[in-house]
Design a protein around this motif. Structure first.
Motif, short mmCIF file in Angstrom:
data_model
loop_
_atom_site.label_atom_id
_atom_site.label_comp_id
_atom_site.label_asym_id
_atom_site.label_seq_id
_atom_site.Cartn_x
_atom_site.Cartn_y
_atom_site.Cartn_z
N ASN A 1 44.79 -56.57 -3.79
CA ASN A 1 44.22 -57.93 -4.56
C ASN A 1 42.91 -58.14 -3.91
O ASN A 1 42.59 -58.21 -2.56
CB ASN A 1 45.31 -58.91 -4.36
CG ASN A 1 46.50 -58.62 -5.26
OD1 ASN A 1 46.47 -58.13 -6.19
ND2 ASN A 1 47.63 -59.37 -4.85
N ILE A 2 41.98 -58.75 -4.88
CA ILE A 2 40.51 -59.31 -4.63
C ILE A 2 40.51 -60.37 -5.41
O ILE A 2 40.50 -60.67 -6.42
CB ILE A 2 39.31 -58.03 -5.14
CG1 ILE A 2 39.89 -56.77 -4.90
CG2 ILE A 2 38.13 -58.54 -4.84
CD1 ILE A 2 39.69 -56.57 -3.30
N ASP A 3 40.03 -61.40 -4.51
CA ASP A 3 39.62 -62.72 -5.07
C ASP A 3 38.20 -62.56 -5.56
O ASP A 3 37.26 -62.16 -4.88
CB ASP A 3 39.96 -63.90 -4.12
CG ASP A 3 41.48 -64.24 -3.78
OD1 ASP A 3 42.29 -63.62 -4.58
OD2 ASP A 3 41.82 -65.06 -2.93
N TYR A 4 38.03 -63.42 -6.57
CA TYR A 4 36.34 -63.43 -6.73
C TYR A 4 36.06 -64.80 -7.64
O TYR A 4 36.86 -65.46 -8.21
CB TYR A 4 36.29 -62.25 -7.93
CG TYR A 4 36.94 -62.34 -9.26
CD1 TYR A 4 36.28 -62.82 -10.50
CD2 TYR A 4 38.26 -62.00 -9.40
CE1 TYR A 4 36.67 -62.92 -11.68
CE2 TYR A 4 38.86 -62.08 -10.73
CZ TYR A 4 38.31 -62.52 -11.66
OH TYR A 4 38.94 -62.67 -12.81
N ILE A 5 34.73 -64.78 -7.57
CA ILE A 5 34.22 -66.13 -8.08
C ILE A 5 32.45 -65.80 -8.08
O ILE A 5 31.99 -65.13 -7.47
CB ILE A 5 34.38 -67.52 -7.32
CG1 ILE A 5 34.13 -68.76 -8.34
CG2 ILE A 5 33.74 -67.77 -6.14
CD1 ILE A 5 34.64 -70.04 -7.75
N SER A 6 31.98 -66.72 -9.13
CA SER A 6 30.55 -66.73 -9.20
C SER A 6 29.87 -67.95 -9.42
O SER A 6 30.48 -68.77 -9.89
CB SER A 6 29.95 -65.57 -10.01
OG SER A 6 30.07 -66.10 -11.33
N ASP A 7 28.48 -68.23 -9.38
CA ASP A 7 27.88 -69.08 -10.00
C ASP A 7 28.24 -70.49 -9.31
O ASP A 7 28.76 -71.33 -10.33
CB ASP A 7 27.63 -69.14 -11.61
CG ASP A 7 27.23 -67.69 -12.06
OD1 ASP A 7 25.88 -67.69 -12.37
OD2 ASP A 7 27.84 -66.86 -12.15
N LEU A 8 28.47 -70.50 -8.48
CA LEU A 8 28.76 -71.91 -7.56
C LEU A 8 28.07 -73.00 -7.81
O LEU A 8 28.33 -74.21 -7.94
CB LEU A 8 29.21 -71.54 -6.05
CG LEU A 8 30.21 -70.65 -5.81
CD1 LEU A 8 30.18 -70.01 -4.31
CD2 LEU A 8 31.50 -71.17 -6.03
N GLY B 1 29.84 -72.62 -12.57
CA GLY B 1 28.84 -72.91 -13.56
C GLY B 1 28.32 -74.53 -13.00
O GLY B 1 28.53 -74.83 -12.00
N TYR B 2 27.79 -75.32 -13.84
CA TYR B 2 27.36 -76.43 -13.58
C TYR B 2 28.38 -77.49 -14.09
O TYR B 2 29.12 -77.42 -14.92
CB TYR B 2 25.96 -76.77 -14.44
CG TYR B 2 24.90 -75.72 -14.13
CD1 TYR B 2 24.33 -75.83 -13.12
CD2 TYR B 2 24.43 -75.08 -15.44
CE1 TYR B 2 23.26 -74.74 -12.85
CE2 TYR B 2 23.30 -74.30 -15.09
CZ TYR B 2 22.77 -73.99 -14.00
OH TYR B 2 21.91 -72.96 -13.49
N PRO B 3 28.24 -78.51 -13.24
CA PRO B 3 29.21 -79.93 -13.59
C PRO B 3 29.36 -80.42 -14.90
O PRO B 3 30.46 -80.50 -15.53
CB PRO B 3 28.82 -80.88 -12.56
CG PRO B 3 28.09 -80.33 -11.53
CD PRO B 3 27.49 -79.28 -12.15
#
Length: 255
Positions: A2-9, A238-240
């Motif tokens: 398993n790999i956790d992932y996220i972007s554009d914090l 993304g943005y708020p």
């Protein structure tokens, strides 16, 4: 695996910088805590755009390094932004100096690795590679959109994106097959490209996908696409104002 992932914090939109560094770091860590999934994988992938400020980007990488065995990240276009006169003076009008500073800062984090130039790293038999994968600026439309519409042309200083694109693509050609490819710029056209009115500056289409799974960012989506048996995953915070708000997601690689 398993790999956790996220972007554009884009963390400075959620936790704004303040004079007291300890409070600033604490608020950043509190925010990041809410993004953690209930069950953590061994590896976290961050597909670019951490923050406009290197200290906050470092605090982010340090925080995740305490929870994951290995953290991989790529630089996004916003990780090169110099958004104020103060920053431009600090980095001598050169975005690459900001990049160098962050790389020097993360030396103290042995389980954090930047993916650049499509170099290959292996964790538990799973092969990772990646880079920003800059978009091309070859056509008149692409160049016009970059100069007249994209913030990159104003906020990124001292970098020739056209040259970076060609350099990266030459390195990608030399890259062997991997299990998981990480880029900031999407390697395929997405649903959200339609809303921009142009895909210029939003995609770097890779003719040959040398991975079974691709994780990327840049366009603010939380989607999984499948094309020709390859999985394409994007999980942008993304943005708020966009109201995407989510958490780190998980993808399974191999058996």
């Amino acid at each position: 695996m398993n790999i956790d992932y996220i972007s554009d914090l884009h963390l400075d939109f959620y936790v704004e910088p303040e004079g007291n560094q300890e409070k600033y770091t604490a608020k950043t860590r509190d925010f990041l805590q809410k993004l953690l999934p209930e069950t953590l994988a061994e590896v976290l992938v961050i597909a670019g755009d951490l923050s406009h400020f290197n200290q906050q980007s470092f605090d982010t990488l340090q925080f995740f390094s305490e929870y994951y065995k290995q953290v991989f990240f790529v630089f996004g276009n916003h990780d090169y932004y110099l958004i104020s006169k103060k920053q431009r003076r600090k980095y001598h009008e050169t975005s690459s100096e900001r990049e160098t500073e962050l790389l020097e800062m993360i030396v103290s984090l042995p389980n954090v690795q930047v993916l650049q130039d499509f170099d290959v790293y292996t964790v538990n038999g799973v092969r990772f590679a990646g880079s920003t994968s800059w978009y091309p600026l070859e056509t008149f439309e692409q160049q016009t959109y970059f100069k007249q519409t994209s913030n990159d042309s104003v906020m990124i200083h001292g970098l020739k994106i056209e040259e970076l694109h060609h350099q990266e693509m030459a390195m990608y050609e030399q890259m062997p097959e991997v299990d998981l490819l990480v880029t900031h710029i999407p390697p395929i056209l997405l649903d959200s490209h339609r809303k921009y009115g142009s895909s210029a500056c939003y995609v770097n289409e890779l003719k040959e996908i040398k991975a079974s799974i691709c994780i990327f960012g840049h366009c603010h989506e939380q989607q999984v696409y499948e094309k020709a048996g390859i999985l394409f995953a994007i999980n942008a915070l993304g943005y708020p104002k966009e109201g995407l708000m989510g958490r780190i997601r998980t993808v399974s690689v191999g058996g």
